[in-house]
Design an enzyme around this catalytic site. Sequence first.
Site, mmCIF file in Angstrom:
data_model
loop_
_atom_site.group_PDB
_atom_site.id
_atom_site.type_symbol
_atom_site.label_atom_id
_atom_site.label_comp_id
_atom_site.label_asym_id
_atom_site.label_seq_id
_atom_site.Cartn_x
_atom_site.Cartn_y
_atom_site.Cartn_z
ATOM 1 N N ARG A 137 0.802 -1.220 0.000
ATOM 2 C CA ARG A 137 0.000 0.000 0.000
ATOM 3 C C ARG A 137 0.836 1.271 0.000
ATOM 4 O O ARG A 137 0.411 2.306 -0.470
ATOM 5 C CB ARG A 137 -0.871 0.018 1.261
ATOM 6 N N LYS A 170 -2.044 -19.132 5.162
ATOM 7 C CA LYS A 170 -2.875 -19.223 6.338
ATOM 8 C C LYS A 170 -2.871 -17.915 7.117
ATOM 9 O O LYS A 170 -1.926 -17.157 6.954
ATOM 10 C CB LYS A 170 -2.436 -20.393 7.195
ATOM 11 N N HIS A 210 2.927 -24.801 5.314
ATOM 12 C CA HIS A 210 4.373 -24.958 5.111
ATOM 13 C C HIS A 210 4.922 -26.243 5.732
ATOM 14 O O HIS A 210 5.991 -26.703 5.357
ATOM 15 C CB HIS A 210 5.140 -23.715 5.561
ATOM 16 N N GLU A 245 7.334 -25.509 20.666
ATOM 17 C CA GLU A 245 8.204 -24.355 20.383
ATOM 18 C C GLU A 245 8.685 -23.758 21.687
ATOM 19 O O GLU A 245 7.939 -23.691 22.659
ATOM 20 C CB GLU A 245 7.406 -23.281 19.625
ATOM 21 N N LYS A 284 3.493 -23.191 22.822
ATOM 22 C CA LYS A 284 4.568 -22.196 22.795
ATOM 23 C C LYS A 284 5.209 -22.184 24.180
ATOM 24 O O LYS A 284 4.597 -22.566 25.165
ATOM 25 C CB LYS A 284 3.995 -20.809 22.488
ATOM 26 N N LYS A 320 8.163 -29.438 4.487
ATOM 27 C CA LYS A 320 9.344 -29.865 5.258
ATOM 28 C C LYS A 320 9.839 -31.203 4.732
ATOM 29 O O LYS A 320 9.046 -32.105 4.441
ATOM 30 C CB LYS A 320 9.008 -29.942 6.747
ATOM 31 N N ASP A 368 -4.064 -21.864 15.123
ATOM 32 C CA ASP A 368 -2.757 -21.508 14.550
ATOM 33 C C ASP A 368 -1.961 -22.752 14.127
ATOM 34 O O ASP A 368 -1.244 -22.712 13.129
ATOM 35 C CB ASP A 368 -1.964 -20.705 15.600
ATOM 36 N N HIS A 412 -1.332 -27.569 10.631
ATOM 37 C CA HIS A 412 -0.089 -28.347 10.608
ATOM 38 C C HIS A 412 -0.256 -29.740 11.235
ATOM 39 O O HIS A 412 0.122 -30.746 10.650
ATOM 40 C CB HIS A 412 1.033 -27.617 11.335
HETATM 41 C C1 BG6 Z 1 3.158 -20.919 11.862
HETATM 42 C C2 BG6 Z 1 2.471 -20.413 13.092
HETATM 43 O O1 BG6 Z 1 2.220 -21.431 10.948
HETATM 44 O O2 BG6 Z 1 4.061 -21.955 12.216
HETATM 45 C C3 BG6 Z 1 3.484 -19.938 14.114
HETATM 46 O O3 BG6 Z 1 1.599 -19.335 12.756
HETATM 47 C C4 BG6 Z 1 4.512 -20.989 14.386
HETATM 48 O O4 BG6 Z 1 2.835 -19.558 15.340
HETATM 49 C C5 BG6 Z 1 5.095 -21.540 13.088
HETATM 50 O O5 BG6 Z 1 5.542 -20.432 15.194
HETATM 51 C C6 BG6 Z 1 5.987 -22.739 13.347
HETATM 52 O O6 BG6 Z 1 6.610 -23.115 12.162
HETATM 53 P P1 BG6 Z 1 8.037 -23.804 12.168
HETATM 54 O O7 BG6 Z 1 8.290 -24.147 10.749
HETATM 55 O O8 BG6 Z 1 8.990 -22.797 12.725
HETATM 56 O O9 BG6 Z 1 7.905 -25.007 13.064
#
Ligand code: BG6
Length: 488
Positions: free
Chosen positions: A46, A143, A173, A211, A335, A177, A230, A235
């Site tokens: 923008r 996402k 994503h 994480e 987390k 992997k 999330d 995932h």
């Molecule tokens: C994302 C989430 O899709 O995946 C994040 O929104 C998360 O909250 C991340 O930290 C984790 O991805 P990766 O590849 O670092 O395990």
Amino acid sequence: MALTDFDLVLFGGSGDLAMRKLLPAMYARDVAKDLPPTARIICVGRHDWSNQDFLQTVEQMSRPHVKGVDEAQWARFTQRIEYVSVNASDVSTYGALVASLRTDEAITRVYYLATPPHLFAQICDNLKAVGLATANSRVVLEKPLGRDLASAKQINAEVGKVFSESQIYRIDHYLGKETVQNLLALRFGNILFEPLWRREWISDVQITIAEKLGVGNRMGYYDTSGALRDMLQNHLLQLLCIVAMEPPSSINPDDVRDSKLQVLRSLKRFTPTTLAQNIVRGQYRAGHVDGKAVPSYRDEPDAPQQSRTETFVAIKAEIDTWRWAGVPFYLRTGKRMADGLAEIVVRFKQIPHSIFNQPTSSFQPNSLVIRLQPDEGLSMNLMAKTPGDSMRLKQAELELDFREQFKAPRMDAYERLLLDVLRGQLTLFMRGDELEAAWEWVEPILNHWEQDDSAPIPYSAGTWGPAAASALIGRDGLQWREEALPED
Ligand code: BG6
């Protein structure tokens, strides 16, 4: 397969994802000589910036995320980038984009929507209105793909009015992997596992994405999302699909996606009673991660003081099919956990009878651990005889370290998935019906939490989550992998 020439248009081109992941991924593929010489990256935002202003932002925000920059290659790469100022929701501003795109039909066009999902429909409509939604176009959706079933359906319907399903790439994503694809190789490239891959031989499956990081500067998004939306809805469920799906007849997109869809549709639905018994949600409080004091979720910048958003979730899921009936799949993510890892643990059943002078209970059931990160590998626990003249058996490990085994350079998940989009390869992307099926299963949990006055259970940062998560699996006489590891 060599790529044909392309114009890659990044909506949200000055945003976090573009800077941290997408541009560094494209640079890496450029260095690897995958990009045709005249391929371009058009970043849409923008701000009323000149190309030069934007390239300065790229220097500051993106370059630090590139591993081992080579000056000359970086300079060549940035020449591919063009900045175009467009207000995504105002069709009258799309002229600059029309002018910047090449019209040759042989050039692939990709519109990557790294924007909030409420803009997806409008961007697609606007692209159509200005004649940019051509047959050689593809659209990538990042996402979050909705926040419940209704919003996911709406996205599917509205994007579907402009692009056909074969032009839509819904990205997760985790599917990019390396180890996730290796799981496909393991299951369907070997004869060994398939006969054992069923309820008769498997006791339970654990899938964990833990994480150490907290929410950081993403509070605005995260507090309205939470771990279920999330991480689990996408995932974790995608990993579950790859573990549990029936063998597809080929790696072609619809064969794989049909098999995954069948898993999602076979997940046992929760009722209010089973929900309370089979799901634990938590929220981190202050604690220590790697010896460093970290604040409580509610004390993170911009956190609502009374937030009830979960930063941890553990679920016992079941799949109602002949193959999996009665086999629990424990899914867990959080987390600020004790460790940062993603792994799948497939535990086999106990031997039926011990012929040795050791009780059956002293045998560790075999297990297969598939590690996605931090390292990529696979280990299989077996019972083996210890050296010496007595017949004593002890647990031993067969280890396959993918990095050791195959020295070829690694590709980041986004590199792999961007290449797939540019090649027109849909296998690792979710189809619309898969997305809806995943939301359909998750939605009763969201509704229940919304109506319930209880809050997530607090857990100290730097732990494996609330004790209730151990109780969840403990009730079935099982333990999470880290709880069952022998002490050194
Ligand atoms: C994302 C989430 O899709 O995946 C994040 O929104 C998360 O909250 C991340 O930290 C984790 O991805 P990766 O590849 O670092 O395990």
